[in-house]
Design a protein around this motif. Structure first.
Motif, PDB file in Angstrom:
ATOM      1  N   THR A   1      45.597  36.393  45.439  1.00 49.04           N
ATOM      2  CA  THR A   1      44.369  35.589  45.401  1.00 49.04           C
ATOM      3  C   THR A   1      43.180  36.282  46.070  1.00 49.04           C
ATOM      4  OG1 THR A   1      45.017  34.459  47.453  1.00 49.04           O
ATOM      5  CG2 THR A   1      45.644  33.417  45.359  1.00 49.04           C
ATOM      6  N   GLU A   2      43.456  37.326  46.843  1.00 56.74           N
ATOM      7  CA  GLU A   2      42.370  38.046  47.519  1.00 56.74           C
ATOM      8  C   GLU A   2      42.877  39.443  47.893  1.00 56.74           C
ATOM      9  OE1 GLU A   2      39.377  37.510  51.405  1.00 56.74           O
ATOM     10  OE2 GLU A   2      40.833  35.941  50.882  1.00 56.74           O
TER      11      GLU A   2
ATOM     12  N   THR B   1      44.784  43.492  41.894  1.00 53.27           N
ATOM     13  CA  THR B   1      43.587  42.680  41.731  1.00 53.27           C
ATOM     14  C   THR B   1      43.976  41.212  41.762  1.00 53.27           C
ATOM     15  OG1 THR B   1      43.772  42.693  39.310  1.00 53.27           O
ATOM     16  CG2 THR B   1      42.439  44.434  40.314  1.00 53.27           C
ATOM     17  N   GLU B   2      42.992  40.355  41.944  1.00 53.02           N
ATOM     18  CA  GLU B   2      43.251  38.919  41.938  1.00 53.02           C
ATOM     19  C   GLU B   2      43.901  38.505  40.614  1.00 53.02           C
ATOM     20  OE1 GLU B   2      39.861  36.539  42.857  1.00 53.02           O
ATOM     21  OE2 GLU B   2      39.290  37.767  44.591  1.00 53.02           O
TER      22      GLU B   2
END
Length: 365
Positions: A66-67, A76-77
């Motif tokens: 998510t981050e 990546t997200e």
């Protein structure tokens, strides 16, 4: 976020609302999809292993990124990941040589400080530090982990199942394939038919072992191993393990795996070896436990004792391969799962694991 919190061996695991800081350099935040309940947590909560408390348990899990923190370029997200409890540094001698499970920084920082690779924690309660458990802490709604501890996997794999790849499958299958390098046509003994042992059976099957003998105190557990590829099963009850195994294979085993980690099972694995055999210690005992063997017998048989940490895998390569094997139907995971439970059931899940009533349980936040 909500997370399980362990404070002391005499106090049951509690659910608490904790603060989770943003990921720092080379770290990512993951929304947990599922977390496994393993005997390692039993060792922890019984006080048999040291880890700096208070902490959030859980070293097996999966989720969605998510981050991402600064410096992270390979994730990546939205990426689906399986969490690895060996978030290697990538720069020490062992990592450079391709032996990430022997990472010096994991041994000297992650496993002793209760922090991430820099020794600090992202977890807190009322401003007070809460520690991570071996760089994962998956018994929570979210986790911040080193980026090397979040292994990207294919998106079509069910996250609530492939969580098991992060420990049980990687450790068991890896012990047979990578540590022992089981040879085709060989005879294999697996002592202990829990989540790790059944995966050792699978690894031996994948390597083409001709005979795989599964041994457990429980006749039912031993028989279950045949579903995973065992050719023979021994339910010990109160019988002597060495005698029962030797009755079945008088010439001894080419490979004998201790998938439990008790002194008695380690000694049994060594005693049942045949000429040129290898005893592989996969299950982990309490700190300070010692086992005995007869050096002369070992030398005369040209036999070996091998330790297996995390199945000697390379997480970034082997975890995605194991997920692929599961998706192809060659690795059995669903059959290992005996319960999916809410996070609030963490303490009960530990009690059920200790009683032997469950095989592999998943906590689903």
């Amino acid at each position: 976020m909500r997370a399980a919190l362990f404070t002391d061996k005499d106090i049951p695991v509690q659910i608490a609302d904790l603060d989770l800081a943003a990921p720092r350099e080379n770290e990512v935040k993951v929304r947990i999809a599922a977390a496994g309940v393993c005997h390692s947590e039993l060792h922890l909560t019984r006080g048999e292993w040291y880890a700096p408390a208070p902490l959030v348990p859980g070293h097996e899990g999966s989720g969605v990124v998510t981050e991402v923190g600064p410096g992270v370029t390979h994730l990546t997200e939205g990426d689906h990941v399986v969490l690895s409890w060996n978030p290697y540094c990538g720069t020490c001698r062992e990592c450079v040589a391709g032996r990430e499970t022997r990472c010096h920084k994991v041994a000297s920082v992650i496993n002793t400080s209760g922090g991430l690779l820099d020794g600090t924690s992202r977890l807190s309660l009322g401003g007070d530090r809460i520690n991570h458990y071996i760089g994962v802490s998956s018994w929570a709604e979210e986790a911040v982990v080193p980026a090397t501890g979040a292994i990207k996997v294919r998106r079509d794999a069910p996250l609530d199942t492939v969580a098991l790849v992060g420990c049980a499958a990687a450790t068991g299958v890896g012990a047979a394939i990578h540590t022992a390098q089981v040879s085709e046509g060989s005879t294999v003994v697996v002592i202990g038919c829990g989540g790790i042992g059944l995966n050792v059976v699978q690894g031996a099957r994948m390597r083409g072992a001709e005979r795989i003998i599964a041994v457990d105190l429980s006749t039912e557990r031993a028989a279950l191993a045949k579903v995973f590829g065992a050719t023979d099963s021994i339910g010990l009850g109160g019988a002597d393990a060495v005698e029962a195994i030797r009755d079945l294979i008088p010439n001894g085993a080419d490979y004998a795996f201790d998938a439990i980690g008790h002194v008695a099972t380690t000694e049994a694995a060594i005693k049942v070896l045949g000429m040129g055999g290898a005893a592989v210690i996969v299950g982990l005992p309490a700190v300070g436990a010692t086992a005995k063997f007869e050096p002369l017998a070992l030398a005369e048989a040209d036999a070996r004792i091998l330790g297996s940490n995390y199945g000697s895998i390379r997480p970034q390569f082997d975890i995605p391969k194991l997920v692929d094997l599961y998706m192809a139907g060659d690795l059995m995971l669903d059959e290992l799962i005996t319960a999916r439970r809410p996070l609030d059931d963490a303490a009960r899940a530990l009690a059920d694991l200790a009683s032997g009533s469950q095989l592999r349980q998943l906590l689903v936040p």
